[in-house]
Write a protein that holds these residues in place. Structure first.
Motif, PDB file in Angstrom:
ATOM      1  N   SER A   1       1.155  51.254  80.098  1.00 37.70           N
ATOM      2  CA  SER A   1       1.996  52.445  80.196  1.00 37.70           C
ATOM      3  C   SER A   1       1.369  53.461  81.148  1.00 37.70           C
ATOM      4  CB  SER A   1       2.187  53.056  78.813  1.00 37.70           C
ATOM      5  OG  SER A   1       2.919  54.246  78.889  1.00 37.70           O
ATOM      6  N   ARG A   2       0.076  53.644  81.053  1.00 38.77           N
ATOM      7  CA  ARG A   2      -0.636  54.565  81.950  1.00 38.77           C
ATOM      8  C   ARG A   2      -0.489  54.114  83.400  1.00 38.77           C
ATOM      9  NH1 ARG A   2      -6.497  55.414  80.228  1.00 38.77           N
ATOM     10  NH2 ARG A   2      -5.450  56.709  78.709  1.00 38.77           N
TER      11      ARG A   2
ATOM     12  N   VAL B   1      -3.690  44.233  71.655  1.00 35.58           N
ATOM     13  CA  VAL B   1      -2.299  44.444  72.059  1.00 35.58           C
ATOM     14  C   VAL B   1      -2.024  45.938  72.222  1.00 35.58           C
ATOM     15  CG1 VAL B   1       0.115  44.185  71.342  1.00 35.58           C
ATOM     16  CG2 VAL B   1      -1.506  42.296  71.015  1.00 35.58           C
ATOM     17  N   LYS B   2      -2.483  46.749  71.283  1.00 34.93           N
ATOM     18  CA  LYS B   2      -2.279  48.199  71.343  1.00 34.93           C
ATOM     19  C   LYS B   2      -2.930  48.772  72.599  1.00 34.93           C
ATOM     20  CE  LYS B   2      -3.361  52.444  68.815  1.00 34.93           C
ATOM     21  NZ  LYS B   2      -4.042  53.011  67.662  1.00 34.93           N
ATOM     22  N   TYR B   3      -4.144  48.375  72.885  1.00 37.74           N
ATOM     23  CA  TYR B   3      -4.860  48.866  74.058  1.00 37.74           C
ATOM     24  C   TYR B   3      -4.145  48.448  75.344  1.00 37.74           C
ATOM     25  CZ  TYR B   3      -8.582  49.816  77.373  1.00 37.74           C
ATOM     26  OH  TYR B   3      -9.300  50.289  78.447  1.00 37.74           O
TER      27      TYR B   3
ATOM     28  N   TRP C   1       4.638  55.694  89.106  1.00 36.07           N
ATOM     29  CA  TRP C   1       5.801  56.550  89.309  1.00 36.07           C
ATOM     30  C   TRP C   1       5.393  57.913  89.842  1.00 36.07           C
ATOM     31  CZ3 TRP C   1      10.392  54.977  90.081  1.00 36.07           C
ATOM     32  CH2 TRP C   1      10.868  53.819  89.466  1.00 36.07           C
ATOM     33  N   SER C   2       4.260  58.433  89.405  1.00 36.83           N
ATOM     34  CA  SER C   2       3.846  59.762  89.867  1.00 36.83           C
ATOM     35  C   SER C   2       3.439  59.755  91.336  1.00 36.83           C
ATOM     36  CB  SER C   2       2.708  60.309  89.001  1.00 36.83           C
ATOM     37  OG  SER C   2       1.515  59.595  89.244  1.00 36.83           O
TER      38      SER C   2
END
Length: 103
Positions: A78-79, A70-72, A85-86
């Motif tokens: 998010s990345r 889950v953390k990964y 967006w970038s």
């Protein structure tokens, strides 16, 4: 890339047994680039984690390391969003270029 190499066979289970990319290069005989590509392809069917602690790659132990999965996922999701967006301004410009060339 050596077609006979199945990278998941070299990636251990459990974060305590994580293997570095350099170690994977040595045991598989693949270049760093080929190791990264093999991992990328293998991740389509197999959960392979590498945490930000730099210890390397591992397959999580189901039921014991689900929190790491889950953390990964959250980290990589998010990345993915940040990259999207970038590219917003670039995406707009590409559309303009494509519209200009079709006129």
């Amino acid at each position: 890339m050596k077609e006979s190499i199945k990278i998941v066979d070299y990636i251990p289970f459990g974060k305590e047994n994580a293997i570095s990319r350099q170690q994977l290069e040595r045991v598989t005989g693949l270049s760093d680039r080929d190791v990264r590509e093999a991992i990328s392809l293998a991740r389509r069917n197999t959960v392979i984690l590498n945490l930000s602690n730099g210890k390397g790659y591992f397959q999580p132990i189901q039921g014991e390391e689900d929190d790491l999965v889950v953390k990964y996922f959250k980290q990589e999701d998010s990345r993915l969003k940040r990259i999207g967006w970038s590219l917003l301004a670039t995406r707009r410009r590409v559309k303009e270029i494509q519209n200009e060339s079709s006129v």
